[in-house]
Design a protein around this motif. Sequence first.
Motif, short mmCIF file in Angstrom:
data_model
loop_
_atom_site.label_atom_id
_atom_site.label_comp_id
_atom_site.label_asym_id
_atom_site.label_seq_id
_atom_site.Cartn_x
_atom_site.Cartn_y
_atom_site.Cartn_z
N ASN A 42 30.63 49.77 107.90
CA ASN A 42 31.79 49.07 108.43
C ASN A 42 33.04 49.94 108.52
OD1 ASN A 42 32.66 49.08 105.68
ND2 ASN A 42 31.66 47.09 105.35
N ILE A 43 32.95 51.20 108.11
CA ILE A 43 34.05 52.15 108.30
C ILE A 43 33.48 53.56 108.32
CG2 ILE A 43 34.55 52.53 105.84
CD1 ILE A 43 37.54 52.49 106.57
N THR A 44 34.11 54.42 109.09
CA THR A 44 33.72 55.84 109.14
C THR A 44 34.81 56.67 108.48
OG1 THR A 44 32.44 55.55 111.16
CG2 THR A 44 33.17 57.78 110.64
N ILE A 45 34.42 57.35 107.40
CA ILE A 45 35.33 58.25 106.69
C ILE A 45 34.67 59.63 106.69
CG2 ILE A 45 36.53 58.76 104.53
CD1 ILE A 45 36.26 55.76 103.86
N THR A 46 35.39 60.63 107.08
CA THR A 46 34.83 61.99 107.10
C THR A 46 35.94 63.00 106.82
OG1 THR A 46 33.36 63.49 108.31
CG2 THR A 46 35.15 62.46 109.58
N GLY A 47 35.56 64.25 106.64
CA GLY A 47 36.55 65.29 106.39
C GLY A 47 35.93 66.48 105.70
N PHE A 48 36.76 67.22 104.97
CA PHE A 48 36.34 68.46 104.32
C PHE A 48 36.37 68.32 102.80
CE2 PHE A 48 38.22 70.86 108.17
CZ PHE A 48 37.00 70.84 108.82
N ALA A 49 35.27 68.71 102.16
CA ALA A 49 35.20 68.75 100.70
C ALA A 49 33.91 69.46 100.31
CB ALA A 49 35.24 67.36 100.07
N VAL A 96 36.61 66.23 114.59
CA VAL A 96 36.38 65.20 115.61
C VAL A 96 34.89 64.99 115.83
CG1 VAL A 96 36.73 64.58 118.04
CG2 VAL A 96 38.61 65.61 116.73
N ASP A 97 34.12 66.07 115.87
CA ASP A 97 32.67 65.93 116.06
C ASP A 97 32.03 65.14 114.92
OD1 ASP A 97 32.77 67.35 118.42
OD2 ASP A 97 32.02 69.23 117.57
N MET A 98 32.45 65.40 113.68
CA MET A 98 31.90 64.63 112.56
C MET A 98 32.30 63.17 112.66
SD MET A 98 32.09 67.16 109.22
CE MET A 98 33.89 67.28 109.21
N ALA A 99 33.53 62.91 113.09
CA ALA A 99 33.97 61.53 113.27
C ALA A 99 33.14 60.82 114.32
CB ALA A 99 35.45 61.51 113.65
N VAL A 100 32.89 61.48 115.43
CA VAL A 100 32.09 60.90 116.50
C VAL A 100 30.68 60.59 116.01
CG1 VAL A 100 30.96 61.44 118.71
CG2 VAL A 100 33.41 61.89 118.40
N ALA A 101 30.08 61.53 115.28
CA ALA A 101 28.73 61.31 114.76
C ALA A 101 28.69 60.12 113.80
CB ALA A 101 28.23 62.58 114.08
N GLY A 102 29.71 59.99 112.96
CA GLY A 102 29.75 58.87 112.03
C GLY A 102 29.92 57.54 112.72
N LEU A 103 30.76 57.51 113.76
CA LEU A 103 30.94 56.28 114.53
C LEU A 103 29.64 55.89 115.23
CD1 LEU A 103 34.44 57.07 116.11
CD2 LEU A 103 33.96 55.25 114.44
N GLU A 104 29.00 56.85 115.84
CA GLU A 104 27.75 56.58 116.55
C GLU A 104 26.67 56.08 115.60
OE1 GLU A 104 28.09 59.68 120.32
OE2 GLU A 104 27.07 60.32 118.48
#
Length: 393
Positions: free
Chosen positions: A291-298, A182-190
């Motif tokens: 125009n899109i936020t994609i994040t996750g683990f890899a 969630v934190d990574m998602a928030v940072a990407g959106l911001e």
Amino acid sequence: RGDKPPSQYKTGGHIMKKALAIVLALAMALTLVACGGTPTSSSAPASASTPASGSASAAGSDVKSVEGMTVTFIPKVTGNAFFEVANNGAQAYAEDWGITVDYQGSATAAVADQVQVINTAVASGTDAICISTVDAAGVSDALKAAADAGVIVTTWDSDALPEDRDLMVSQGTPDVLGQMLVDMAVAGLEARGVDPENDEVTYCWHYSQATVTDQNSWQVAGEAIIAEKYPNWTNVAPDNYYSNQDAEQAITVGEAVLSAHPDIDLIICNDSTALPGQLQAAENQGYNQDNITITGFATPNSIKEYCSNGTIYNWGLWDCAVQGGMGCYLAAYLAAGNEVTVGDTISIPGIGDVEVVANDSIAEGVETGDVNNGVVLLPERVVFTAENMDQYD
């Protein structure tokens, strides 16, 4: 220490081979999180300092040597960067420890293939198995049969049913990893001008399978955090998207997500195959991090190109090379005849002191056996961006 699950991640019954031997300390650099960074949480990470003595001990003395043990190391799928790096780490550590790590898996993430590998390993006389399960229930009978044959079972990355294994080496608790996503998602959106606390945000999850215990637990924890902190976010696919740890399917599923929801704000890929697949799908359809936020683990190397292309702002992981090594060492340690209980500390040469904690640290309500049953947590995780990704292999 494992008694308080770490919440920080960085940016940027066998015959012993030698009685009462003490393993010499062999200093070894961590392959992924060796580089420092700026902490994003005020909580201190768990210690991973290497002990001055290389001994591995729950009691401090009377330690049976792991030398000569054979561990069958089983990934979910071969060819995936995450599992290959974990094997590379395990092999490097194994050479120093004097154990044999036999890496056995399949190019497809299939329960039947894992069952066959388990059965073959037991028949070959392996001392221990260290497995990342595709489906905990699906391999349950095979692991029970292995234990009945006197084979130690440890897990890493994705757990078995706790009653089917001895120790689990976990990358973190569901709360820690759900929060990280969630934190990574928030940072990407911001980073692209979206206000996560006030703007309407549409999102979904894309990962391997609902039966993969670790990924599913992170999704559940992440959903709870979103519901509490970001009630303005809407999950457009509550049933989630799954691509079964298949690289090509991850792209086609990723394209299906974007076709069904062309204006989606956020896609969380808590799986090391789904994330690059989703990013490739985004590039195929003309999306980028603006125009899109994609994040996750890899792993870093599997995503660097997409980051350089401007398709992704951030993503994360943990030191899978250390995780693979830890899982194999603990398997060999128990196979050598050592016993541990919750609260014991084991000193792993080249890695450091780890503590055995209860199973409910990663699975609510799950009981822990009296001896040789529990969880060992990795000390920290890492968030990658364009600024720090080249520091990691």
